[in-house]
Design an enzyme around this catalytic site. Structure first.
Site, mmCIF file in Angstrom:
data_model
loop_
_atom_site.group_PDB
_atom_site.id
_atom_site.type_symbol
_atom_site.label_atom_id
_atom_site.label_comp_id
_atom_site.label_asym_id
_atom_site.label_seq_id
_atom_site.Cartn_x
_atom_site.Cartn_y
_atom_site.Cartn_z
ATOM 1 N N GLU A 36 -11.739 0.266 -3.371
ATOM 2 C CA GLU A 36 -13.075 0.287 -3.976
ATOM 3 C C GLU A 36 -13.794 -1.041 -3.816
ATOM 4 O OE1 GLU A 36 -10.305 3.082 -6.224
ATOM 5 O OE2 GLU A 36 -10.219 1.031 -5.468
ATOM 6 N N ASN A 38 -13.595 -2.887 -1.169
ATOM 7 C CA ASN A 38 -14.125 -2.846 0.195
ATOM 8 C C ASN A 38 -15.417 -2.034 0.257
ATOM 9 O OD1 ASN A 38 -11.881 -4.292 1.046
ATOM 10 N ND2 ASN A 38 -10.748 -2.466 1.655
ATOM 11 N N TYR A 104 4.036 -3.426 -0.552
ATOM 12 C CA TYR A 104 3.307 -3.675 -1.795
ATOM 13 C C TYR A 104 4.113 -4.523 -2.767
ATOM 14 C CZ TYR A 104 -0.099 -0.034 -0.587
ATOM 15 O OH TYR A 104 -1.074 0.708 0.023
ATOM 16 N N ASP A 105 3.409 -5.400 -3.452
ATOM 17 C CA ASP A 105 3.985 -6.183 -4.560
ATOM 18 C C ASP A 105 2.938 -6.182 -5.671
ATOM 19 O OD1 ASP A 105 5.296 -7.929 -6.240
ATOM 20 O OD2 ASP A 105 4.755 -9.731 -5.096
ATOM 21 N N ARG A 106 2.818 -5.054 -6.352
ATOM 22 C CA ARG A 106 1.732 -4.885 -7.319
ATOM 23 C C ARG A 106 2.205 -4.442 -8.702
ATOM 24 N NH1 ARG A 106 -1.463 -0.424 -3.942
ATOM 25 N NH2 ARG A 106 -3.185 -1.057 -5.296
ATOM 26 N N ARG A 169 -1.276 7.618 -1.298
ATOM 27 C CA ARG A 169 -0.331 6.560 -0.928
ATOM 28 C C ARG A 169 1.062 6.960 -1.397
ATOM 29 N NH1 ARG A 169 -4.107 5.507 1.655
ATOM 30 N NH2 ARG A 169 -5.249 3.537 1.840
ATOM 31 N N THR A 241 -12.460 12.089 7.678
ATOM 32 C CA THR A 241 -12.361 11.228 8.849
ATOM 33 C C THR A 241 -11.296 11.780 9.786
ATOM 34 O OG1 THR A 241 -10.822 9.746 7.687
ATOM 35 C CG2 THR A 241 -13.158 9.154 7.665
ATOM 36 N N ASP A 281 -12.357 2.908 4.032
ATOM 37 C CA ASP A 281 -13.263 2.388 3.001
ATOM 38 C C ASP A 281 -14.646 2.115 3.591
ATOM 39 O OD1 ASP A 281 -11.018 2.373 1.310
ATOM 40 O OD2 ASP A 281 -10.499 0.346 1.939
ATOM 41 N N ASP A 317 -10.043 -7.020 5.193
ATOM 42 C CA ASP A 317 -10.290 -5.706 4.604
ATOM 43 C C ASP A 317 -11.757 -5.309 4.619
ATOM 44 O OD1 ASP A 317 -7.533 -5.823 3.826
ATOM 45 O OD2 ASP A 317 -7.991 -4.579 2.087
#
Length: 340
Positions: A36, A38, A104-106, A169, A241, A281, A317
């Protein structure tokens, strides 16, 4: 002038220089991004008043993320401070037949711990005409999903158009969980954006005669996907897309729009990729801009595809292109000749 509200997570992206693999890296290039975020930057670059809503840690890294959005003219008034940390993702850029990789590291990021009470949605939606979110944000946790639902309800009550990029994801949740949660949001969504896999992974709707790994995409199959999505959820428009991957370095890029009972297909672009992260995005940002600007359905689709085509040539990004640059490509000038 009315504004567009985008709600999601801004992340710190760390990547080895060029095409080095993780184990080769001695340092990492740092930029900020996120679905979002982006979209908000794309819209701001197109001259739209874009407001980005999120939660970042109350520390210098969180402030750097806020500064990043301000740098591109995005309204950061509702980037809330709090929580433990900013989410990080590591990107290894692929080339030729070697695919890109994301780690990922979130966990415990500020947004993943956000709750509805962190955001005054009535105030946030005041003066806006569009609200955008993606399927990534509710995948961060049940409390975040509730915040997204409250935002959708407030947006519809205020008369905003709501768009959602399904953005499945697999590293964040299962298809079963995604379908269960995302179904709750769909009654509030006017414009649904998806790619070749999202509709299947989230709602079990698969395009026939299509093999995305082998690069075979069926127009008739995606017509059926769009129609099924629209029939099931009552969307006013569905955009899909269409990426045909020749390799990590070269793709064919196009899209389809289903709106008003009619199907529209864009021209196809042969894209040599510099950085594909944020490609979807940039399509979403382009589509929102074009629909709000009153372009015809075909023109809106062509604008979104041209904008996202250009993004594939840009590092990072965000999509750093102007309306005029997009229109130049739409008009057929894709030569890449030096402009003097």
């Amino acid at each position: 002038m009315s504004k567009v509200v985008c709600f999601g997570e801004i992340m710190l992206r760390l990547a080895p220089a060029g095409y080095l693999r993780f184990e080769q890296a001695q340092s990492f290039d740092a930029v900020y991004g996120g679905g979002e975020a982006n979209v908000a930057v794309s819209l701001a670059n197109f001259g739209v008043d874009a407001l980005f809503v999120t939660k970042v840690p109350d520390n210098p890294v969180g402030q750097a993320a806020i500064n990043e959005m301000r740098r591109y003219g995005v309204d950061t008034a509702y980037m809330v401070r709090g929580g433990e940390r900013i989410g990080i993702y590591f990107l290894e850029k692929g080339a030729s037949q070697r695919p890109s990789k994301v780690v990922y590291d979130r966990k415990y990021s500020s947004v993943s711990q956000a709750q509805s009470r962190d955001f005054d949605w009535k105030k946030i939606c005041a003066g806006a005409d569009w609200f955008h979110f993606t399927g990534i944000t509710p995948a961060l946790g049940d409390h975040v999903a509730e915040a997204v639902l409250d935002a959708c309800k407030a947006a519809k009550k205020a008369g905003l158009t709501v768009s959602c990029d399904l953005n499945f994801r697999k590293n964040l949740w299962t298809s079963e969980k995604a379908g269960e949660v995302m179904t709750r949001f769909m009654p509030y969504v006017d414009v649904c954006i998806a790619n070749e896999e999202d509709a299947e992974k989230v709602f079990g709707i698969k395009a026939g005669s299509t093999d995305i790994t082998g690069g075979k995409l069926s127009h008739d199959g995606y017509k059926d996907v769009a129609r099924q999505l629209s029939d099931r959820f009552g969307f006013k428009a569905v955009a899909i897309t269409l990426r045909s991957s020749i390799s990590a370095s070269d793709n064919n890029w196009a899209a389809m729009l289903y709106k008003g009972g009619e199907y529209y297909f864009s021209r196809n672009y042969a894209v040599h990729i510099v950085d594909r992260v944020g490609g979807g995005d940039s399509f979403g940002g382009g589509l929102i801009y074009a629909l709000r600007a009153g372009l015809s359905n075909q023109e809106a689709l062509e604008f979104a595809v041209a904008a996202s085509c250009l993004k594939h040539s840009i590092e990072g990004d965000h999509n750093h292109v102007t309306v005029n640059e997009v229109k130049t490509l739409m008009a057929g000038d894709g030569s890449g000749r030096v402009q003097r």
